[in-house]
Design an enzyme around this catalytic site. Sequence first.
Site, mmCIF file in Angstrom:
data_model
loop_
_atom_site.group_PDB
_atom_site.id
_atom_site.type_symbol
_atom_site.label_atom_id
_atom_site.label_comp_id
_atom_site.label_asym_id
_atom_site.label_seq_id
_atom_site.Cartn_x
_atom_site.Cartn_y
_atom_site.Cartn_z
ATOM 1 N N ASP A 181 24.260 -60.760 22.765
ATOM 2 C CA ASP A 181 24.160 -59.290 22.583
ATOM 3 C C ASP A 181 23.588 -58.681 23.821
ATOM 4 O OD1 ASP A 181 23.705 -56.554 21.714
ATOM 5 O OD2 ASP A 181 22.358 -57.176 20.039
ATOM 6 N N GLU A 393 26.213 -68.889 22.473
ATOM 7 C CA GLU A 393 26.490 -68.209 21.454
ATOM 8 C C GLU A 393 27.837 -67.631 21.299
ATOM 9 O OE1 GLU A 393 23.779 -64.440 20.790
ATOM 10 O OE2 GLU A 393 25.257 -63.524 19.487
ATOM 11 N N HIS A 395 29.270 -65.643 19.117
ATOM 12 C CA HIS A 395 29.145 -64.670 17.753
ATOM 13 C C HIS A 395 30.277 -64.460 17.007
ATOM 14 C CE1 HIS A 395 26.017 -61.885 16.161
ATOM 15 N NE2 HIS A 395 26.914 -62.188 14.909
ATOM 16 N N GLU A 436 23.315 -67.694 16.984
ATOM 17 C CA GLU A 436 24.515 -66.980 16.489
ATOM 18 C C GLU A 436 26.102 -67.769 16.689
ATOM 19 O OE1 GLU A 436 22.783 -62.821 15.038
ATOM 20 O OE2 GLU A 436 23.744 -62.618 17.148
ATOM 21 N N GLU A 506 13.737 -64.125 15.254
ATOM 22 C CA GLU A 506 13.693 -62.893 15.424
ATOM 23 C C GLU A 506 12.980 -62.104 14.217
ATOM 24 O OE1 GLU A 506 17.370 -61.348 16.698
ATOM 25 O OE2 GLU A 506 17.736 -63.465 17.847
ATOM 26 N N TYR A 507 12.319 -61.002 14.594
ATOM 27 C CA TYR A 507 11.704 -60.119 13.613
ATOM 28 C C TYR A 507 11.494 -59.066 14.113
ATOM 29 C CZ TYR A 507 6.921 -60.684 14.345
ATOM 30 O OH TYR A 507 5.672 -60.554 14.891
ATOM 31 N N PHE A 588 22.525 -49.963 20.715
ATOM 32 C CA PHE A 588 22.084 -50.907 19.839
ATOM 33 C C PHE A 588 21.365 -51.739 21.074
ATOM 34 C CE2 PHE A 588 22.414 -54.703 17.068
ATOM 35 C CZ PHE A 588 21.801 -54.113 16.202
HETATM 36 C C1 GAL Z 1 20.360 -60.687 16.083
HETATM 37 C C2 GAL Z 1 20.570 -61.401 17.348
HETATM 38 C C3 GAL Z 1 20.370 -60.888 18.855
HETATM 39 C C4 GAL Z 1 20.534 -59.208 18.658
HETATM 40 C C5 GAL Z 1 19.758 -58.690 17.331
HETATM 41 C C6 GAL Z 1 20.072 -57.374 17.265
HETATM 42 O O1 GAL Z 1 21.030 -60.957 15.271
HETATM 43 O O2 GAL Z 1 20.371 -62.810 17.673
HETATM 44 O O3 GAL Z 1 21.021 -61.087 19.849
HETATM 45 O O4 GAL Z 1 21.817 -58.971 18.484
HETATM 46 O O5 GAL Z 1 20.075 -59.121 16.392
HETATM 47 O O6 GAL Z 1 19.547 -56.553 18.098
HETATM 48 MG MG MG Z 2 24.913 -61.821 18.620
#
Ligand code: GAL
Ligand code: MG
Length: 977
Positions: A181, A393, A395, A436, A506-507, A588
């Site tokens: 991303d 990744e 995705h 992902e 991630e959080y 985003f």
């Molecule tokens: C997660 C992903 C990140 C980014 C984030 C949203 O799902 O691992 O790469 O996309 O969400 O900003």
């Molecule tokens: Mg992704």
Amino acid sequence: MTDAPFDPLTALRPWEAPEVTSWGRLPMHAVDRRAGAVSLDGDWRFQLLPAPDAPLGEVWSSSYVPGVWTVQGTDDLPRYLNIRMPFAEFPPEVPAANPTGVYERAVDVPAEWAERRIVLQVGAAESVLLVHVNGRPAGISKDSHLAAEFDLTPVVRPGERATVRLTVVKWSDASHIEDQDHWWHGGITRSVLLYARDALHLADVTVRARRDGDLRVDCRVRDAGGALPEGWYVSGELDGHLLTQDAEFDRTNAEDERVSDFLGEARLRAAVPDVRAWTAETPELYGLTVRLHRADGTVADTSRHRIGFRDVEIDGRDLLVNGERVFIRGVNRHDFHPLTGRTVSYHDMRADLVLLKRFGFNAIRTAHYPNDPALYDLADELGFYVVDEADIESHDHAHEIADDPRYLNAFVDRVSRMVLRDKNHPSVIIWSLGNESDYGANHDAAAGWVRRHDPTRPVQYEGAAKRGWADPGVASDIACPMYAPLEECLAHAMSGTQTKPLIQCEYSHAMGNSNGTLADHWEAIETTPGLQGGFIWEFWDHGILQRVNDGRPAGRGGAGLYDNGVAAPGHRWAYGGDFGETDHDGAFIADGVVFPDRTPKPVMFEHREIAAPVRIDCFRHEGVVLSNHQHFRGLDWLAGEWELSLADGATRTAPAELPDLRPGETAAVPLPFELPEDGGEAWLTLRVTTAGDEPWAPRGTVVCLPQVRLRAAPPVRHTPVPGRPVEVGEDGLLVHPLLTAAPTLSLWRAPTDNDELGGMAARWRDWGLHAPARKVVAVRRDPGRVAVVCDYLCTGGAVRHEQVFTAVEGGLLVEECAELPEALHDVARVGSVFETAAGLNLLEWFGQGPWESYPDREAGAPVGHHSLPVDELFTPYLRPQESGGRHGVRRFTLSAPDATGLAVRLDRPRQVSVTRHRAADLAAVTHHDELVPRAGCVVHIDAAHRGLGTASCGPDTFASYLVAAGVHRWSWTLRVL
Ligand code: GAL
Ligand code: MG
């Protein structure tokens, strides 16, 4: 396009062959420090072809290496897509239109390199690199974020000039597993260099350094000629202390006839006494030098490393560093730069890490690929725990690829190359298999390789952990979910079934005005065994500096054309869709804790406080209790100063003597001030700074501002003055000399990204909260008092609003009440909004600040006397949205330079904002540069304001931060200065 001369590298069509991960590429090894390399960075001749097999044209332009051509003036511009691939072809296929950059330059190969082995290193190229030297094929490499090395000895002559051509194909089978991303670019993103070494050389050095001082250095020795010469040996020293060659290991090796002739393996050992262990808090490093000798003692090769002694282990559900359960205060960091796109210099990386240190972070996940080697050196040196993530990744096609045997090589290749390169860094505590990409056999194959090669570190992979936090299988030692609701984490930790450390990869998604409930998360983490922290998503807002007139990236010429998070006039921060793409994922890409120029967003101050190493636990018996919240350090590196803030007085300061506390200890210290009898509400702040220079902060840098309330505010009383008239029009609107718009009811805010993506904004629009019709129901006039009743008509029902204006001693009392019908159960705010005359440019307030804060993001904003120019109150989020709020405001003045203006006192601490923009102004534009500030101020006083949450990706705010239906009451006084 068939008339191009035959070229074996393009004939292979490696861009659609996932099985081909490289050809002619040398094995990966640990990065060491070597002198004498020739840098090939700078301008290269350049052509951008429409496809990899298109013929070369006549005309060359030039391109700067390292860099991406997408920001260097070509017509192939950056493109942002989160999940979806930018083309429809199914893996491993790619579109026929496939931008291909051809870079060429001459290189003078030093004459003194005769008889030596000459190696070309390309730091990183995306996504397929084809190398030709003097017209001959020299190699192929994929894996866009790791270096590729090629042995050029057979194709160059020392003392002569060689032509190096690097062909970079943008789309390939590898793009399908590099679907992270961020922006899509094309080019050579890290440095290119040429170096030479002797035929007999150290092929790799693997360091194991434990916190008890046990040091083991495994050396792999090769000779380019094949068989090793007789009698070679290795020696080593650690900061002057000699290492010994492990005879036992040599003997075992010598008995193995299969390897001894051409593969040399030797082990050096030392037991270092009184070792200073490495941790993120105490990044103690030692200098290691390893030498390879010929039989006559002369040195054939030297390899230098900076190493740290530390242990990482998992004990039950705890991740331990040097035996301690450390909290992971992490952030996800991409390689990003607003001018270069992807290329980050040493200086940039250092600035990133210095900033993170200053704001209390101690961990980095290299989302979602291995970073430049220098980043790990810096992490070792400044002190960060690193989750090193492989460049995988897939995705968009995750499920298809995870078990596709054609991609098996690529998975193992990418993970193993990362481990081979980074294994000697003390900062790297966990290997991550990627992001992902669903979960399949390809992951288990990669995990198997790591477990055998490096049993000293845990492995994590979110896709595997998703199977079940207690049983993620072979691919994850850690339950590392993303955006898991806090209550689920707590339930897991308390379920009795937890088997792995729970550390969210991630959080707290930082898109726009966000990161609500961060403090609640940390309160839970610090008090719940089994929870150990996580990595905020993410560090950067990836806005590319763009010229507004021609829509082009400013590129390297844009240096200096931004300041304090804002692009210079004529420029803006571009996000998805701004380069003419019709299919994109918009803003985003702007989801970081810093602006594109690394200016910290307000959340950084919140984080700094949440991570405070020293805290005030409570106030009792004329003293306060201080505690040390670090894992390894005392408080001796910190200095303190007490600040006493009285609501009705000035701030007083006194030097603070910090007690000598070991980690986890607490101590009571006497109150430094005599609390005056009057003066109302009182707060004590401990201003904690660095006592001396730290590598990441000069002496005197603020580390945290813990605070405790010493005395609550007394109730406010008003004395009516019935003789003084109150001017209210027939329309029920207050008439006041300083107000250009009278106070009315506000139920709406310019939707934040969280409000939009979480669906709240759509609901609010449906309800018509942004512009409800106002109907006057009654106006009742008494001496010195006017009461107004209005209905605000929304689709969800009418909101009854009452305002009572009373002349009181010292001004006008405004008492308000709004009743929201049940249907309007979650609105943005309930409060008053009014506008002032121009010229009131300074806000001074007693309340929380000085930076922006909201009900669920206020833990880092201490109560005190603050003052800021109105123009500096607003936070320039890339997509304009609600911004500039201050929580816990008790009173404020808005004044002109001649000290005239107005003063407002609130019935209790409230959310207030003073900006140059109406909510509707913000909601009407897409970029910050389109905003036209109003001359006067738009002032909001909120009885209730909705928390921010993180619903753009992850959980919304908690129920306790929502604005409930029903009756809201608030009051305030307005006084002319
Ligand atoms: C997660 C992903 C990140 C980014 C984030 C949203 O799902 O691992 O790469 O996309 O969400 O900003
Ligand atoms: Mg992704």
